[in-house]
Each structure stands twice: as structure tokens, then as C-alpha cells.
Design a protein around this motif. Structure first.
Motif, PDB file in Angstrom:
ATOM      1  N   ILE A 162      -8.660   9.720 -11.442  1.00 43.96           N
ATOM      2  CA  ILE A 162      -7.384   9.358 -12.065  1.00 43.96           C
ATOM      3  C   ILE A 162      -7.195   7.851 -11.963  1.00 43.96           C
ATOM      4  O   ILE A 162      -7.291   7.269 -10.879  1.00 43.96           O
ATOM      5  N   ARG A 163      -6.911   7.207 -13.069  1.00 41.10           N
ATOM      6  CA  ARG A 163      -6.834   5.738 -13.100  1.00 41.10           C
ATOM      7  C   ARG A 163      -5.715   5.175 -12.242  1.00 41.10           C
ATOM      8  O   ARG A 163      -5.777   4.022 -11.846  1.00 41.10           O
ATOM      9  N   HIS A 164      -4.702   5.950 -11.927  1.00 43.57           N
ATOM     10  CA  HIS A 164      -3.583   5.477 -11.113  1.00 43.57           C
ATOM     11  C   HIS A 164      -3.923   5.457  -9.621  1.00 43.57           C
ATOM     12  O   HIS A 164      -3.166   4.907  -8.823  1.00 43.57           O
ATOM     13  N   VAL A 165      -5.021   6.068  -9.254  1.00 44.70           N
ATOM     14  CA  VAL A 165      -5.419   6.226  -7.851  1.00 44.70           C
ATOM     15  C   VAL A 165      -6.449   5.168  -7.479  1.00 44.70           C
ATOM     16  O   VAL A 165      -7.468   5.024  -8.150  1.00 44.70           O
ATOM     17  N   ASP A 166      -6.173   4.449  -6.398  1.00 45.95           N
ATOM     18  CA  ASP A 166      -7.101   3.410  -5.941  1.00 45.95           C
ATOM     19  C   ASP A 166      -8.059   3.903  -4.858  1.00 45.95           C
ATOM     20  O   ASP A 166      -9.171   3.401  -4.741  1.00 45.95           O
ATOM     21  N   ILE A 176       0.859  -1.180   0.000  1.00 46.99           N
ATOM     22  CA  ILE A 176       0.000   0.000   0.000  1.00 46.99           C
ATOM     23  C   ILE A 176       0.895   1.230   0.000  1.00 46.99           C
ATOM     24  O   ILE A 176       1.773   1.381   0.857  1.00 46.99           O
ATOM     25  N   GLY A 177       0.687   2.100  -0.979  1.00 48.30           N
ATOM     26  CA  GLY A 177       1.447   3.343  -1.080  1.00 48.30           C
ATOM     27  C   GLY A 177       0.577   4.525  -0.704  1.00 48.30           C
ATOM     28  O   GLY A 177      -0.658   4.464  -0.764  1.00 48.30           O
ATOM     29  N   TYR A 178       1.235   5.622  -0.313  1.00 49.38           N
ATOM     30  CA  TYR A 178       0.518   6.812   0.127  1.00 49.38           C
ATOM     31  C   TYR A 178       1.256   8.057  -0.333  1.00 49.38           C
ATOM     32  O   TYR A 178       2.491   8.131  -0.251  1.00 49.38           O
ATOM     33  N   THR A 179       0.522   9.008  -0.838  1.00 46.77           N
ATOM     34  CA  THR A 179       1.057  10.322  -1.147  1.00 46.77           C
ATOM     35  C   THR A 179      -0.037  11.346  -0.902  1.00 46.77           C
ATOM     36  O   THR A 179      -1.217  10.993  -0.813  1.00 46.77           O
ATOM     37  N   HIS A 198       1.264  16.822 -11.174  1.00 45.13           N
ATOM     38  CA  HIS A 198       0.439  15.977 -10.303  1.00 45.13           C
ATOM     39  C   HIS A 198       0.308  14.583 -10.902  1.00 45.13           C
ATOM     40  O   HIS A 198       0.486  13.573 -10.212  1.00 45.13           O
ATOM     41  N   LEU A 199      -0.012  14.534 -12.189  1.00 42.39           N
ATOM     42  CA  LEU A 199      -0.186  13.246 -12.849  1.00 42.39           C
ATOM     43  C   LEU A 199       1.102  12.422 -12.813  1.00 42.39           C
ATOM     44  O   LEU A 199       1.065  11.217 -12.560  1.00 42.39           O
ATOM     45  N   ASN A 200       2.237  13.066 -13.030  1.00 37.98           N
ATOM     46  CA  ASN A 200       3.519  12.361 -12.983  1.00 37.98           C
ATOM     47  C   ASN A 200       3.754  11.692 -11.629  1.00 37.98           C
ATOM     48  O   ASN A 200       4.176  10.540 -11.560  1.00 37.98           O
ATOM     49  N   VAL A 201       3.488  12.408 -10.554  1.00 40.21           N
ATOM     50  CA  VAL A 201       3.676  11.845  -9.207  1.00 40.21           C
ATOM     51  C   VAL A 201       2.746  10.659  -8.990  1.00 40.21           C
ATOM     52  O   VAL A 201       3.171   9.603  -8.514  1.00 40.21           O
ATOM     53  N   LEU A 202       1.482  10.819  -9.352  1.00 36.76           N
ATOM     54  CA  LEU A 202       0.517   9.741  -9.128  1.00 36.76           C
ATOM     55  C   LEU A 202       0.847   8.514  -9.978  1.00 36.76           C
ATOM     56  O   LEU A 202       0.761   7.380  -9.491  1.00 36.76           O
ATOM     57  N   ARG A 203       1.259   8.728 -11.200  1.00 38.95           N
ATOM     58  CA  ARG A 203       1.633   7.615 -12.078  1.00 38.95           C
ATOM     59  C   ARG A 203       2.845   6.866 -11.511  1.00 38.95           C
ATOM     60  O   ARG A 203       2.832   5.644 -11.395  1.00 38.95           O
ATOM     61  N   ARG A 204       3.876   7.601 -11.142  1.00 39.54           N
ATOM     62  CA  ARG A 204       5.095   6.969 -10.606  1.00 39.54           C
ATOM     63  C   ARG A 204       4.816   6.259  -9.286  1.00 39.54           C
ATOM     64  O   ARG A 204       5.342   5.178  -9.035  1.00 39.54           O
TER      65      ARG A 204
END
Length: 153
Positions: free
Chosen positions: A72-76, A12-15, A26-32
Motif C-alpha cells: 500500500i503506497r500510504h505505508v512506509d 512517525i505515526g503508528y497504527t 482498511h485503506l481509509n485508515v491507512l490513507r488518513r
């Protein structure tokens, strides 16, 4: 790309972020971040916390920023960030990895957090800041446009 992993477990990751005037940084951070974990939880800073911590209220209201980040698709998962205390967030979310901009790397605050998180088995990962775009730059551009429009009118 490195990946945080414990044998046989889901990571589980968190930002966190204000995510005002959502942009490519923003998108770059969430994707990475999502590439480095199995489940990404994102804390979206409330208007009140942004005002208290940064001295400014976001242009885009909190509920709208929640909806944008949630889409955003990278965000759960999306949660309100009501405190700057990352250990408090860890107690609530239970993440294994935390992702933050590299402008915090080497600061007293994050050096201390790295030690605190290491004891809890949480890894800290720093991502490069997107130099050419930021909410601060966008806000300044809007101000210039508004002021030049007002002067012309």
C-alpha cells in the motif's frame, strides 16, 4: 486535515490491524493516518495474536497480509504485531502519533493510554469506523455463501 507536528522534526505515526480480507475500511485508515504523519509504521497482527485476542484465525495468512499492507503506497514500514501492548510497541517503534478507530474512544483502556502517551509526547488520534464494510461482515457473507452452496450440493 490536522497534522501532528513537532517543529523541525519528522513525525512517525503508528497504527495496527489484522488486515484480514483487505477492504476499503482498511485503506481509509491507512490513507488518513499517512496524511497525518511523515512516516507511517503499520503493525500487522500475527495469526497467533489474532487467535489469542479475538478468538479467530484470519482467513488470509500472516505473511500474505504483511505483503498486502507493505504494498500500500500510504505505508512506509510494516512490522509484526505480536502483542496488544501499545506502550511496548512505542518502545520498539518510537512513534509520535498513534491512530486507532473511534470505537475505542472513551474506553477505560484508551483513556489510560492517552494519559500514558501524553507523558511521552505521543498524540492519540481516532478515525471514524467505515460502517458499510468490515472483515467481520465479509467473513459472515462468505459463511452464508458457503453454507447455501453446501446445502444446494
Amino acid at each position: 486535515m490536522w497534522r501532528t507536528q513537532r517543529a523541525g522534526t519528522r513525525v512517525i505515526g503508528y497504527t495496527t490491524g489484522v488486515y484480514d480480507m483487505f477492504h476499503i475500511g482498511h485503506l481509509n485508515v491507512l490513507r488518513r493516518a499517512r496524511e497525518a504523519c511523515d512516516h507511517l509504521v503499520v503493525g500487522v497482527t500475527t495469526d497467533e495474536l489474532s487467535l489469542a485476542a479475538k478468538g479467530k484465525t484470519p482467513i488470509v495468512p500472516f505473511e500474505e497480509r504483511l505483503d498486502i499492507v507493505r504494498a500500500i503506497r500510504h505505508v512506509d514500514e510494516v512490522v509484526p504485531q505480536t502483542s496488544m501492548d501499545k506502550l511496548e510497541a512505542w518502545e520498539k517503534v518510537g512513534f509520535d502519533a498513534v491512530f486507532v478507530g473511534d470505537d475505542w474512544k472513551g474506553t477505560d483502556k484508551w483513556n489510560a493510554l492517552e494519559r500514558e502517551f501524553a507523558v511521552r509526547g505521543v498524540s492519540v488520534h481516532y478515525f471514524a469506523y467505515t460502517q458499510h464494510t468490515s472483515s467481520t461482515m465479509l467473513r459472515a457473507a462468505l459463511t452464508r455463501i458457503t453454507e447455501s452452496g453446501s446445502a444446494a450440493g
